[in-house]
Scaffold this active site. Structure first.
Site, short mmCIF file in Angstrom:
data_model
loop_
_atom_site.label_atom_id
_atom_site.label_comp_id
_atom_site.label_asym_id
_atom_site.label_seq_id
_atom_site.Cartn_x
_atom_site.Cartn_y
_atom_site.Cartn_z
N ASP A 104 -14.41 -28.22 13.93
CA ASP A 104 -13.33 -28.51 14.87
C ASP A 104 -13.88 -29.30 16.05
O ASP A 104 -15.07 -29.25 16.34
CB ASP A 104 -12.71 -27.20 15.39
CG ASP A 104 -12.06 -26.39 14.28
OD1 ASP A 104 -11.70 -27.00 13.25
OD2 ASP A 104 -11.94 -25.17 14.46
N1 URA Z 1 -14.29 -22.31 11.34
C1 URA Z 1 -13.51 -22.71 12.38
O1 URA Z 1 -12.56 -22.04 12.73
N2 URA Z 1 -13.81 -23.86 13.00
C2 URA Z 1 -14.89 -24.62 12.67
O2 URA Z 1 -15.13 -25.65 13.31
C3 URA Z 1 -15.70 -24.19 11.61
C4 URA Z 1 -15.37 -23.03 10.96
#
Ligand code: URA
Length: 244
Positions: A104
């Site tokens: 993310d």
């Molecule tokens: N899980 C998440 O919620 N976000 C990420 O960036 C990676 C794994």
């Protein structure tokens, strides 16, 4: 293995295909001591090649580990800053690097960038279960029922899929180390949200045998060592063997 001379020299970081073609045509490239001026000449990937007096060492693929900072997108192209914007143009010349999997925008930590499509595919393949480990900082502690749910599987909506068992270990107050064996959209955040916890910060520590080098500051990257590349290949292979 045989390969076009211009491709090999470009992959070794001597310029774009166009720039390398100009070098070759100008007679500045030698193969086993002889000047070769035709860019498309097929040469042995292990041949002794020089540009002016510099030795060209061929790498079929490139592999970099990046310490992704917050605010950067895990994509090859976007109107916002991407992980590829953090890689020097010189290290991208003649290559189409891409991030292996997505973090993310606000997640930090390990991102592997490569142009080795087969290895990337194997690392991401749901059947291979290459573990990914994260450190999650929460707004409150995860209770023992939550810990059990991580172990037993959590129903994710709207997909209606149950997560595979995930390990969760408390590191310090409100900070947990989580290991997943799959990679669903926003998975860590959604699993904690299901247990009533909000993830305030998320950091990826490792992907299979590849751990983020602690000497890399956010935004820094470095090539993988031969040992790290071999360990990644081995992780994928070992899993295949276990399945067969
Ligand atoms: N899980 C998440 O919620 N976000 C990420 O960036 C990676 C794994």
């Amino acid at each position: 293995m045989r390969i076009r001379l211009d491709k090999l020299v470009a992959h070794a970081g001597f310029g774009t295909r166009k720039e390398v073609n100009a070098l070759i045509r100008a007679g500045r490239v030698r193969v086993e001591g002889d000047v070769v001026t035709v860019p498309k000449t097929q040469v042995d990937a292990d041949a002794a090649i020089t540009v002016d007096a510099q030795v060209v060492s061929y790498r079929r693929y490139a592999y970099y580990m990046l310490h992704k900072p917050a605010g950067v997108i895990s994509a090859t192209r976007d109107r916002r800053e991407t992980v590829l914007d953090l890689i020097d143009a010189r290290d991208q010349r003649g290559r189409e690097l891409f991030p292996v999997g997505r973090l993310d925008r606000d997640t930090t930590g390990l991102v592997l960038l490569t142009d080795d499509g087969a290895l990337a595919h194997a690392l991401l393949s749901p059947g291979r279960h290459v573990p990914k480990t994260y450190r999650a900082t929460l707004d409150r502690p995860l209770d023992s029922f939550g810990k059990e749910q991580f172990q037993n599987g959590i129903l994710l909506l709207p997909e209606h899929v149950v997560t595979q068992p995930a390990e969760v270990v408390e590191e310090e107050a409100n900070v947990y180390r989580v290991t997943l064996h799959e990679g669903k959209y926003h998975q860590v955040k959604r699993m904690f949200a299901h247990c009533g916890c909000h993830v305030e910060a998320l950091y990826r520590l490792s992907m299979g045998p590849l751990a983020l080098d602690p000497s890399l500051l956010p935004g820094d990257y470095r090539p993988l060592t031969e040992a790290e590349i071999a360990a990644l290949r081995d992780a994928v292979k070992t899993h295949n063997e276990m399945q067969n």
